[in-house]
Scaffold this active site. Structure first.
Site, PDB file in Angstrom:
ATOM      1  N   TYR A 180       0.668  -1.213  -0.091  1.00 21.05           N
ATOM      2  CA  TYR A 180      -0.008  -0.021   0.024  1.00 21.05           C
ATOM      3  C   TYR A 180       1.038   1.367   0.021  1.00 21.05           C
ATOM      4  O   TYR A 180       0.559   2.196   0.571  1.00 21.05           O
ATOM      5  CB  TYR A 180      -0.983  -0.183   1.119  1.00 21.05           C
ATOM      6  CG  TYR A 180      -1.819  -1.394   1.478  1.00 21.05           C
ATOM      7  CD1 TYR A 180      -2.802  -1.570   0.514  1.00 21.05           C
ATOM      8  CD2 TYR A 180      -1.496  -2.093   2.381  1.00 21.05           C
ATOM      9  CE1 TYR A 180      -3.524  -2.666   0.740  1.00 21.05           C
ATOM     10  CE2 TYR A 180      -2.298  -3.079   2.645  1.00 21.05           C
ATOM     11  CZ  TYR A 180      -3.110  -3.440   1.681  1.00 21.05           C
ATOM     12  OH  TYR A 180      -4.068  -4.787   1.852  1.00 21.05           O
ATOM     13  N   HIS A 181       1.977   1.168  -0.956  1.00 21.67           N
ATOM     14  CA  HIS A 181       2.887   2.411  -0.676  1.00 21.67           C
ATOM     15  C   HIS A 181       3.125   2.964  -1.946  1.00 21.67           C
ATOM     16  O   HIS A 181       4.382   3.158  -2.226  1.00 21.67           O
ATOM     17  CB  HIS A 181       4.339   2.077   0.061  1.00 21.67           C
ATOM     18  CG  HIS A 181       4.215   1.525   1.480  1.00 21.67           C
ATOM     19  ND1 HIS A 181       5.129   0.695   1.993  1.00 21.67           N
ATOM     20  CD2 HIS A 181       3.337   1.657   2.259  1.00 21.67           C
ATOM     21  CE1 HIS A 181       4.564   0.519   3.039  1.00 21.67           C
ATOM     22  NE2 HIS A 181       3.461   0.984   3.363  1.00 21.67           N
ATOM     23  N   PRO A 182       2.114   3.362  -3.055  1.00 25.47           N
ATOM     24  CA  PRO A 182       2.619   3.815  -4.153  1.00 25.47           C
ATOM     25  C   PRO A 182       3.212   5.254  -4.067  1.00 25.47           C
ATOM     26  O   PRO A 182       2.984   5.944  -3.228  1.00 25.47           O
ATOM     27  CB  PRO A 182       1.105   3.850  -4.983  1.00 25.47           C
ATOM     28  CG  PRO A 182       0.128   3.769  -3.847  1.00 25.47           C
ATOM     29  CD  PRO A 182       0.775   2.976  -2.575  1.00 25.47           C
TER      30      PRO A 182
END
Ligand code: FAD
Length: 550
Positions: free
Chosen positions: A473-475
């Site tokens: 969840y770290h774009p």
């Protein structure tokens, strides 16, 4: 016509911080957030994340293009759709990355810095100035900032066994992953206090709700930025009833819609690769081919084992047990409900214990899989150790699906596409598999389920990784800062969009390279720096603490 000094597009991690700093400094700010209010018990409760991951109005689910290198698999990248953005829905792990992450940014940005520095020395005061840690206080940690950081409110035995098993394998215990050495195994700290989430919404916006200089609009989805004579002057947005509005600002407009939406809004505003924009019939305002490119994310792959007893969190999030935990919390103020479902983790380099950690691990005292592969393992009492590549080399992209702002962008993250990422991940999987066979955790494991222990060849592990890899969840990185003369740079070192006046991007899109570790605190640091740049360009390299004192 109401005019504001600034408009902030997106009330997420970075946007809330930037808006708050500007309001505190006396500016009139319009904060437009597409999502919902952050006031909801599921968002407040740490384990609420596990309810939301599987479908919630508080999440925006980006489906990837079929990933050819993953045998055509389509997976999802969910993002917060709520005030606070990711910080209102995330697992709350408080992590900054390591000094070398920011020293690297700084060296990439040399050439056009004009005194603006992004090295550790200059970003640390922003992290520290925001931090309200209730255990640590030293040159890295602060105790009285608005963002409440604490040890886990509850630690399950499974997490303790994981930490002990890793120690039995020679991994040193660390009491602070944000300390001088990231390396080790231990318990994470969380953006949380006594069971209550300390999101960017709670920490930064809530205290300003009565301030007349802050105008906050929820369910307000921006569709484009108005640009006149190469200057951003306003934004067009739709409210909850789909009515269109235009708002204007005399000063900078700050785009903070997250790494998957900010590039979309730039492109819809005519800022992006000229050819690409023309295919959608969009008039080109600034030809910046870097917009939407350089998408980075931390790939995460699970290792799963079942237990020989009823250990961990299986079944505790449903039915009467959930009610029981809720009652326990109401009556006694503690219990399992204070855990975000993950408490312990590790940073290691499986190939060279002395080198910078190449893998971050999370221990989840339950069987935990992404939505598209939920049926890969039967749910029972078990444990998941996820391994995450800290500095991935794979790069993906975000593109426009059409010129219609209501459409989600096309997203291709290319997780594990680079062979070095796959090799690092395989080494990490082998390293952490040993935890299932060692120490107190090994004593409770009934069976290793994923990957199949009968075949741990590179080929078999690669197949396992391709089947189960998911986003952490770290774009990041889709409108990155870069030096003058860098054709793919979208922003300068003060987060200003190249070629357009009064427009900055402040969110994870701006990162030239992803930090080693979770990304909420770095996003907030970027929001804080953006406000500093606006408030006093001459002080662009000054530290938040100094600014506060002044
Ligand atoms: C499920 C999950 C778990 C995570 N766990 C952790 C963790 O434990 N620790 C950690 O450090 N990080 C974690 N992260 C990552 C972290 O939360 C993000 O990196 C961080 O929130 C990114 O900040 P941002 O400001 O770039 O974007 P965001 O926080 O995503 O903010 C973007 C905001 O823009 C809004 N927006 C989008 N489109 C529009 C539009 N058209 N108009 C107006 N507003 C718009 C969104 O609704 C959102 O509020 C997690 C994230 C998720 C989703």
């Amino acid at each position: 016509m109401t005019e504001y000094d600034h408009i902030v597009i997106g009330g997420g991690a970075a946007g809330c911080v930037a808006a708050a700093r500007l309001v505190e400094a006396g500016r009139r700010v319009l904060l437009l957030e597409a999502g919902h209010s952050h006031h909801h018990p599921l968002l407040d409760m740490p384990p609420g994340i596990f309810k939301m991951i599987n479908g919630s109005k508080f999440m925006r689910y980006h489906r990837t293009t079929p990933q050819e290198h993953l045998n055509g698999r389509v997976h999802e990248i969910s993002q917060g759709n709520v005030l606070g953005g990711g910080t209102s829905v995330n697992a709350q792990v408080y992590m900054r990355g390591r000094p070398s992450d920011y020293n690297e940014w700084d060296s990439l940005l040399r050439g056009n810095n004009a005194g603006v520095r992004w090295d550790w020395e200059h970003v640390l005061p922003h992290f520290r100035g925001m931090e309200g840690n209730n255990r640590l206080y030293d040159e890295r940690h602060n105790s009285d900032g608005p963002l409440l950081v604490s040890d886990p409110g509850y630690i399950d035995n499974v997490s303790r066994w994981f930490v002990q098993s890793m120690q039995s394998l020679g991994v040193p215990f660390t009491h602070d992953f944000n300390g001088p050495a990231q390396r080790g195994v231990g318990f994470y700290q969380f953006m949380n206090r006594q069971g209550k989430r300390s999101s960017a919404a709670y920490a930064f916006i809530e205290p300003l709700r009565a301030n007349p200089r802050l105008t906050l609009k929820l369910n307000a989805a921006v569709s484009r930025i108005v640009i006149e004579n190469d200057r951003a002057t306003g934004v067009v947005y739709r409210d909850g009833s789909n009515a269109e509005h235009t708002a204007h600002a005399s000063g900078d407009i700050i785009l903070s819609s997250g790494a998957l939406v900010s590039p979309k809004l730039l492109m819809l505003s005519g800022i992006g690769a000229a050819d690409e924009l023309r295919t959608h019939g969009i008039t080109v305002t600034a030809d910046l081919p870097g917009v939407g490119q350089n998408l980075m994310d931390h790939p995460e792959v699970p290792l799963i084992a079942t237990f020989n007893g009823p250990f961990g969190y299986h079944g505790h999030g449903d039915g009467w047990r959930m009610i029981q935990h809720g009652m326990h919390f109401k009556l006694f103020g503690g219990g399992k409900i204070l855990s975000a479902g993950v408490e312990a983790g590790a940073f290691v380099n499986p190939l060279d214990p002395e080198a910078d950690p190449s893998i971050q691990a999370f221990c989840v005292p339950d069987i935990y899989l992404d939505r598209d592969v939920l049926d890969a393992v039967e749910k029972t009492h078990g444990v998941t150790i996820t391994t995450v590549v800290t500095k991935p080399k794979s790069r993906g992209y975000v593109k426009l699906r059409s010129a219609d702002a209501a459409e989600m962008p096309i997203v291709s993250p290319n997780l594990l596409k680079h062979p070095d990422d796959m090799a690092t991940m395989i080494a990490g999987q082998r390293f952490f598999l040993r935890a299932f066979e060692s120490g107190p955790l090994g004593d409770r494991v009934a069976r290793i389920v994923k990957p199949d222990p009968a075949d741990l060849s590179d080929e078999a592990l690669a197949t396992h990784c391709k089947r189960l890899v998911k986003t952490n969840y770290h774009p990041a990185g889709t409108a990155r800062m870069g030096a003058d003369g860098d054709p793919m740079a979208v922003l300068d070192a003060q987060l200003r969009v190249r070629g357009i006046a009064n427009l900055r991007v402040a969110d994870m899109s701006a990162c030239p390279n992803i930090n080693a570790g979770n990304t909420a605190a770095p996003a907030m640091m970027i929001g804080d720096r953006c406000a500093s740049f606006i408030l006093d360009p001459a002080l662009a390299s000054q530290r938040r603490e100094d600014l506060r004192v002044a």
